[in-house]
Write an enzyme that holds these catalytic residues in place. Structure first.
Site, PDB file in Angstrom:
ATOM      1  N   GLU A   5       0.922  -1.209   0.066  1.00 27.59           N
ATOM      2  CA  GLU A   5       0.005   0.043   0.077  1.00 27.59           C
ATOM      3  C   GLU A   5       0.987   1.238  -0.094  1.00 27.59           C
ATOM      4  O   GLU A   5       1.971   1.302   0.429  1.00 27.59           O
ATOM      5  CB  GLU A   5      -0.751   0.176   1.221  1.00 27.59           C
ATOM      6  CG  GLU A   5      -1.773  -1.014   1.518  1.00 27.59           C
ATOM      7  CD  GLU A   5      -2.364  -0.981   2.684  1.00 27.59           C
ATOM      8  OE1 GLU A   5      -3.196  -1.857   3.353  1.00 27.59           O
ATOM      9  OE2 GLU A   5      -2.278   0.108   3.410  1.00 27.59           O
TER      10      GLU A   5
ATOM     11  N   CYS B 139      -1.487   2.294   8.472  1.00 26.06           N
ATOM     12  CA  CYS B 139      -0.742   1.238   7.482  1.00 26.06           C
ATOM     13  C   CYS B 139      -1.320  -0.121   7.626  1.00 26.06           C
ATOM     14  O   CYS B 139      -1.604  -0.615   8.516  1.00 26.06           O
ATOM     15  CB  CYS B 139       0.711   1.481   7.782  1.00 26.06           C
ATOM     16  SG  CYS B 139       1.221   0.725   9.348  1.00 26.06           S
TER      17      CYS B 139
ATOM     18  N   CYS C 280       5.199  -7.081   7.841  1.00 33.51           N
ATOM     19  CA  CYS C 280       6.101  -6.542   8.683  1.00 33.51           C
ATOM     20  C   CYS C 280       6.533  -7.863   9.488  1.00 33.51           C
ATOM     21  O   CYS C 280       5.621  -8.245  10.371  1.00 33.51           O
ATOM     22  CB  CYS C 280       5.868  -5.152   9.391  1.00 33.51           C
ATOM     23  SG  CYS C 280       6.927  -4.623  10.279  1.00 33.51           S
TER      24      CYS C 280
ATOM     25  N   CYS D  39       2.905   8.488   1.480  1.00 34.39           N
ATOM     26  CA  CYS D  39       3.479   7.495   2.498  1.00 34.39           C
ATOM     27  C   CYS D  39       3.709   6.296   1.591  1.00 34.39           C
ATOM     28  O   CYS D  39       2.844   5.502   1.119  1.00 34.39           O
ATOM     29  CB  CYS D  39       2.434   7.356   3.394  1.00 34.39           C
ATOM     30  SG  CYS D  39       2.544   6.148   4.758  1.00 34.39           S
TER      31      CYS D  39
ATOM     32  N   CYS E 158      -1.058  -2.745  15.348  1.00 38.71           N
ATOM     33  CA  CYS E 158      -0.925  -2.562  14.075  1.00 38.71           C
ATOM     34  C   CYS E 158      -1.172  -3.607  13.108  1.00 38.71           C
ATOM     35  O   CYS E 158      -1.216  -4.656  13.329  1.00 38.71           O
ATOM     36  CB  CYS E 158       0.587  -2.347  13.704  1.00 38.71           C
ATOM     37  SG  CYS E 158       1.087  -2.237  12.088  1.00 38.71           S
TER      38      CYS E 158
ATOM     39  N   CYS F 156       3.744  -4.923  15.992  1.00 41.45           N
ATOM     40  CA  CYS F 156       3.391  -4.192  16.956  1.00 41.45           C
ATOM     41  C   CYS F 156       1.827  -4.285  17.315  1.00 41.45           C
ATOM     42  O   CYS F 156       1.112  -4.807  16.415  1.00 41.45           O
ATOM     43  CB  CYS F 156       3.616  -2.655  16.414  1.00 41.45           C
ATOM     44  SG  CYS F 156       5.416  -2.289  16.260  1.00 41.45           S
TER      45      CYS F 156
HETATM   46  S1  SF4 Z   1       3.949  -0.380  13.394  1.00 43.20           S
HETATM   47 FE1  SF4 Z   1       3.473  -1.941  11.805  1.00 43.20          FE
HETATM   48  S2  SF4 Z   1       4.499  -1.922  10.066  1.00 43.20           S
HETATM   49 FE2  SF4 Z   1       5.432  -0.331  11.717  1.00 43.20          FE
HETATM   50  S3  SF4 Z   1       6.706  -1.683  12.691  1.00 43.20           S
HETATM   51 FE3  SF4 Z   1       5.314  -2.049  13.887  1.00 43.20          FE
HETATM   52  S4  SF4 Z   1       4.319  -3.892  12.867  1.00 43.20           S
HETATM   53 FE4  SF4 Z   1       5.794  -3.115  11.639  1.00 43.20          FE
END
Ligand code: SF4
Length: 375
Positions: free
Chosen positions: A110, A354, A130, A123, A137, A134
């Site tokens: 994206e 995101c 990833c 962005c 997220c 987190c």
């Molecule tokens: S916020 Fe999401 S994209 Fe960013 S480092 Fe953490 S898990 Fe990865």
């Protein structure tokens, strides 16, 4: 392409052509000059191609009308260009546009275009998924699929620059989409060179920001290699006991180590960095959190962007009220005497954070597969 990365080597198996947009500006000119000379083509064609690719943002070889048709066909056979293909886009009521792109191996990523009266911000993603998971997220939900190539990163910026449809206001680029850019260092560093080089996208290094949750040695390397590029650190909590829970990378690189790297970065660049702080009510907004954040602001030259969380279904965090966020902002401001900015969320109606468009897309694809039951 990073040697020894089997996921990226698989891309070469799928498409053995050289990826045009992964070549650094000098490499691109040398490669095209040699390729054209072998075919008896004049050397001015190099500038025609570079111009079409980076100044006019053409969508493929067939769109370069300054070249003879048979030469375009040969170039198509010689170089992979473009690197990404449009798949889906959505526009928010506030004008934010979100784009889902397909990659050569069927993966998707994206990018987001955020227009404001004074500038456009784009962005871009640096990885498919990833690995850092987190807790709040949407991207983390998928886990990690692979790193992006430099070309796949550059093509997002190149296409959004062309799609924004105006050149009367500046354009900022932030590495704040899917993925942790500093875990994909070689392609991200190559992409940064292409983005800021006058022979590439020529964006101006001060307009580019790399956002990281904190890979200390790469923060230092970023400052040394790209001193004009800006740094945003997704802090989200200033105490290890909280940050360990919401940003698991903190267990490997605790706050103390992260802040030491930020100080080195600030000293080598002479700049102030930005701390991004997503407000998760009841999680990172207590008195102890405000005190710890204020203490950090005394140790490193930084400003804070405080954002109200955009909830992701199933992750268990709610969106704070405006009043809750203002209370936390005021507490940190009183303790630190620093300006804390509350950032507006953009594109909430189109899954603006995101990973959320991909999440929505995959959820509806899964729903279709199991019979279209989406409730
Ligand atoms: S916020 Fe999401 S994209 Fe960013 S480092 Fe953490 S898990 Fe990865």
């Amino acid at each position: 392409m990073r040697a020894g990365d089997p996921r990226l080597e698989r891309l070469t198996d799928l498409d053995p052509r050289d990826e045009l947009l992964s070549l650094l500006p000098a490499e691109l000119e040398t490669s095209l000059a040699g390729w054209l000379a072998e075919r008896g083509e004049p050397s001015y064609r190099v500038a025609q191609i570079v111009d079409a690719v980076y100044r006019h943002g053409v969508t493929g070889w067939t769109a370069i009308s300054t070249l003879p048709t048979d030469l375009r066909t040969q170039l198509e056979a010689g170089y992979r260009f473009p690197s990404i293909a449009p798949h889906e886009s959505r526009e928010s009521v506030d004008g934010t546009r979100k784009f889902l792109w397909k990659l050569v191996d069927g993966e998707s990523i994206e990018s987001v275009l955020i227009p404001t009266p004074r500038r456009d911000t784009i962005c871009i993603s640096s990885q498919v998924g990833c690995p850092l998971a987190c807790a709040f997220c949407a991207t983390g939900v998928f886990g990690y699929r692979r790193n992006l190539t430099a070309g796949e990163i550059v093509d997002q910026a190149r296409r959004l620059k062309a799609l924004r449809g105006r050149s009367d206001v500046g354009m900022n680029v932030v590495f704040m989409g899917m993925g942790e850019p500093l875990l994909n260092w070689n392609p991200v560093a190559a992409a940064l060179e292409i983005l800021i080089d006058p022979r590439g996208l020529d964006l101006g290094a001060r307009r580019v920001t790399v956002s990281t949750v904190g890979v200390p040695e790469r923060i230092v390397a970023l400052g040394e290699r790209f001193p004009q590029v800006r740094l945003a650190v997704s802090l989200h909590a200033a105490r290890d006991e909280v940050r360990n829970e919401i940003v698991p990378l903190n267990r490997r690189h605790p706050v103390r180590e992260l802040i030491a790297a930020c100080r080195v970065w600030a000293e080598s660049t002479g700049k102030r960095l930005t701390f991004e702080y997503v407000h998760l009510p009841g999680v990172n907004d207590g008195v102890a959190d405000a005190v710890a954040l204020a203490e950090l602001l005394k140790r490193v030259p930084a400003k804070v962007n405080l954002m109200r969380y955009n909830p992701v279904e199933g992750l268990g965090f709610r969106r704070p009220t405006e009043a809750e966020t203002m209370t936390f902002r005021d507490a940190v401001t009183d303790l630190s005497q620093s300006a804390i900015t509350i950032r507006k969320s953009r594109g909430i109606d189109i899954e603006g954070a995101c990973g959320q468009l991909r999440l929505a897309h995959e959820a509806s694809a899964v729903a279709a597969e199991i019979g279209g039951h989406t409730s």
